[in-house]
Design a protein around this motif. Sequence first.
Motif, PDB file in Angstrom:
ATOM      1  N   UNK A  96      24.251  22.389   0.745  1.00  0.00           N
ATOM      2  CA  UNK A  96      25.111  21.606   1.491  1.00  0.00           C
ATOM      3  C   UNK A  96      25.545  21.861   2.866  1.00  0.00           C
ATOM      4  N   UNK A  97      26.018  23.236   2.924  1.00  0.00           N
ATOM      5  CA  UNK A  97      26.047  23.764   4.505  1.00  0.00           C
ATOM      6  C   UNK A  97      25.234  23.515   5.016  1.00  0.00           C
ATOM      7  N   UNK A 142      22.463  21.200   4.846  1.00  0.00           N
ATOM      8  CA  UNK A 142      22.258  20.062   5.086  1.00  0.00           C
ATOM      9  C   UNK A 142      23.271  19.115   5.637  1.00  0.00           C
ATOM     10  N   UNK A 145      27.075  15.170  -3.968  1.00  0.00           N
ATOM     11  CA  UNK A 145      28.045  15.268  -4.869  1.00  0.00           C
ATOM     12  C   UNK A 145      28.892  13.945  -4.462  1.00  0.00           C
ATOM     13  N   UNK A 201      43.008  15.484   0.358  1.00  0.00           N
ATOM     14  CA  UNK A 201      42.745  16.754   1.117  1.00  0.00           C
ATOM     15  C   UNK A 201      41.900  17.918   0.190  1.00  0.00           C
ATOM     16  N   UNK A 245      38.524  16.783  -0.320  1.00  0.00           N
ATOM     17  CA  UNK A 245      37.765  16.753   0.838  1.00  0.00           C
ATOM     18  C   UNK A 245      37.117  18.226   0.776  1.00  0.00           C
ATOM     19  N   UNK A 246      37.824  19.278   0.475  1.00  0.00           N
ATOM     20  CA  UNK A 246      37.542  20.432   0.390  1.00  0.00           C
ATOM     21  C   UNK A 246      35.980  20.922  -0.411  1.00  0.00           C
ATOM     22  N   UNK A 247      35.736  19.938  -1.398  1.00  0.00           N
ATOM     23  CA  UNK A 247      34.404  20.181  -1.861  1.00  0.00           C
ATOM     24  C   UNK A 247      33.423  19.347  -1.105  1.00  0.00           C
ATOM     25  N   UNK A 248      33.721  18.746  -0.157  1.00  0.00           N
ATOM     26  CA  UNK A 248      32.628  17.969   0.863  1.00  0.00           C
ATOM     27  C   UNK A 248      31.662  17.134   0.039  1.00  0.00           C
ATOM     28  N   UNK A 272      40.790  11.415   6.260  1.00  0.00           N
ATOM     29  CA  UNK A 272      40.679  12.723   5.835  1.00  0.00           C
ATOM     30  C   UNK A 272      39.330  12.836   5.200  1.00  0.00           C
ATOM     31  N   UNK A 310      36.657  12.398   7.724  1.00  0.00           N
ATOM     32  CA  UNK A 310      36.489  13.491   8.737  1.00  0.00           C
ATOM     33  C   UNK A 310      35.657  14.711   7.954  1.00  0.00           C
ATOM     34  N   UNK A 311      35.925  14.760   6.804  1.00  0.00           N
ATOM     35  CA  UNK A 311      35.306  15.999   6.039  1.00  0.00           C
ATOM     36  C   UNK A 311      33.926  15.604   5.694  1.00  0.00           C
ATOM     37  N   UNK A 312      33.475  14.410   6.184  1.00  0.00           N
ATOM     38  CA  UNK A 312      31.990  14.312   5.729  1.00  0.00           C
ATOM     39  C   UNK A 312      31.622  13.144   4.704  1.00  0.00           C
ATOM     40  N   UNK A 363      25.585   4.862   6.663  1.00  0.00           N
ATOM     41  CA  UNK A 363      27.253   4.785   6.674  1.00  0.00           C
ATOM     42  C   UNK A 363      27.804   3.828   7.802  1.00  0.00           C
TER      43      UNK A 363
END
Lengths: 348, 348
Positions: B76-77, B79, B84, B131, B134-137, B155, B158-160, B328
Amino acid sequence: MRYVMVQIPKEPVSPSPAPPAVPTSADVARLAGVSRATVSYVLNNTSAVRISEPTRRRVHKAAEELGYVPHAAARSLRAGHSRMVLMPSPNVPVGPLYSQFFNELQWALSRLDYTVVQYGSIGLYGDEAARAWAELRPVAVLVPGGGLGPQGVHVLKRSGARAVVTLGPERVEGAHALLLDHDGVGHSAGVHLLARGRRRVGVVIPQEPGLEFFSKPRLEGVRRALEGTDATVTELPLAYEEEAAARLAARWRSLGLDAVFAYNDEYAMLLMRALQDEGVGIPQETAVVGADDLMFGRLLRPRLSTVHIELPSGRDLAELVDRVVRDPGGAPEVHEVFGARIVHRESS
Amino acid sequence: MRYVMVQIPKEPVSPSPAPPAVPTSADVARLAGVSRATVSYVLNNTSAVRISEPTRRRVHKAAEELGYVPHAAARSLRAGHSRMVLMPSPNVPVGPLYSQFFNELQWALSRLDYTVVQYGSIGLYGDEAARAWAELRPVAVLVPGGGLGPQGVHVLKRSGARAVVTLGPERVEGAHALLLDHDGVGHSAGVHLLARGRRRVGVVIPQEPGLEFFSKPRLEGVRRALEGTDATVTELPLAYEEEAAARLAARWRSLGLDAVFAYNDEYAMLLMRALQDEGVGIPQETAVVGADDLMFGRLLRPRLSTVHIELPSGRDLAELVDRVVRDPGGAPEVHEVFGARIVHRESS
C-alpha cells in the motif's frame, strides 16, 4: 503493455481530479522548522527523548494544520512489527456472551497499547486465510473456532507474528492454546439429566454451518456423562427454523425420549415452544436444558434450565498476548479456560 | 538516553532468542533466480505482464518454501493506498439482523478484491477514533452509528481514504451518507397502534449506553405518527434487566397506558413477560409492539407484533464504496435505505 507494481483495477478507472497529496512527516517537519526525527519523537510520544515544550507544541500545531497522522504501516515497517492484534471476525451470529468477552478483550489490549482489528474472513478458509492475515503483519493473531492448521501457524510466524493463540476445543501445533471445554458443557447437562432420573436423552445438533466445532464436543460430553449407565443418547439434527422444530415436535412421541439437551438456549427456546404447541408436557414428559444462561431463558415459562458457561477473561487473554509478544521464545502455552455449571430452573 | 524511532515498551523486554528473520521478496527472487520485479508480478497476479508458466511455478515454489507472503503495508505504501475497508467494531451487542448485513457486505467487498477489517473502537471517541483509523491508511471507511464529525472525516480524507460513508440517522459534512430511517420505525409502530384504536402510547427508551442514536429517532417517529390526534406519548426509560421490567410492570396500571412500542423485540419480550406476570392482559389491556422481526417474536404467546426493518443491502453498499474509491472526486452521495413495515401478530 504496462509495467506496474500494483494490482490492475478490473475496469479502467474513470478520469477524476487527483485526490490531494497525503501530508507526510517531512511536511510537518518543514512547517514546524524541526527535523523529521523530532516529529517522530513528538508524535509517537517517545518518553526517552527530551524535547522542549515549545517544540512539542509547534510540532503538534503543524501536524494538526496539515491534517497529518502517522502511518501505522510505515511505523511497523521501521519497527519490524506492528502493535496490531488480529482476530478473524466470527462468521456465525455472536451471542451477548461473546460480545461481552470481546469488549473486555479490546479494553484490556488497548490499555496495553495494542490495536485490535477483526479481519473479515468470509470466503477464506484454513491456510489461505492465514496468508491473508499475514499480509497485514499483525504482531499477534487470536483465532477462535477451528480451521487454522500447523501450516497456517507457520506462515503467520514467518511473517512476524510473535503470538498465535487459538481458542477452541483442540490444540494446533506451534500455537498457544486456550482450550475451551465444550465437552464439559455437554457433560454438565448429561450429569444433571441423569440425576433428574432421565434415561432417554436427545441431543440437538444444529444444522447451521460453522457450529460443528462446538456441537460435536458438546455431544461427546453428554455421551461421556451417560457412559456405563442404562441411559441412551439420540442425535437430533435441527435447523434454526420454526418449521423444522414443528416437524421434529410432530414425531416427538415416536422417539420415546424423556429429555433433551438443546445445544444452547436459542435452540432450546425454539424446540420447547414447538413441543408445547404439540402438547408435550415440559418437564413432566420431556426435560429441556439449554446452554449459555441467556437472560431470556428466565423469561420463558417454564423457566429454562441451562448450562452457565464461564468464558476466558478478556484481561487474562490480553496479558497472555502481551507476555508472548515480549518474549516469543517460549514453548506454546496451553490453558483450560471453561467453567461449566448447571443452572437448574423449571424446565428439567 | 536512547534514540529510537519506535515506541518504548513500558517495561524492559526480557532477553529472548531473536525471532527468525522474516523472509522478503528479495529472498524469494534469489532462491527462484529471478528479479524482485518478477516476484512481484507473479505474486500480485499482475495480468498485464506476460511471464512464462515455468517461471511462475519457480516463484510460487520459492515463496512457499520460504514461507513468504507479501506485505500489505509495503504494497500500500508503493501503491499510495490500500485495499482495506475499515469499519469500527460495534460496541453494543449486535443482533442477527446486523450480523447478516455485515456478512453480506464482507462477501460483496471481498469479491471486489477489498479486505474488510473491523477496528476495535472501545475507549476511542469522535475524532480521536478517526485518527487511529487513519493510521492504518484504509482506502474506505464505513462508520455505523454516530460520533464521527466533519473534522474526523477531514482527517480520514487527508490520510488517503477515498470513501468515507456514514450509516446513521444524520449526515456528516464531507462524507457519503446512508441515512437509516429510524424515525420511520417508530412511525410505523405509531400508525399501527393508532389504527388499532390505542390512544395512550408508552415508548420504551433503553438505558444501555450507545443505543440513544437509535432510540431517539424512533421516539420522534412515534410522536410524528400521533401528531394532530388526541393520542399521547409517555417515555418509559428501561434497563435490559428482569428486575427493572418488574418494577415498571408493578406501576403499569397507574400509568394508564393502553399500548407500548418497546424499542425492539428483545425489550418487548422482557416487558411483555413482566406485564403478563402482573396479570396485565396482552393485547386486551395493553398492546405491545417490538421491532426487528426476530424469529423468537413468533415463539412468544401471544405472538409479538413487530416492525420489520429492511437494512441496506450489503451488495449495494459494497458497490457504492467501489464506485467512490475509483472516482473520489464527486459530491457526497446521500441514500435513504430503510424500509420499515409493521408485522401484525397477536400482541397488538
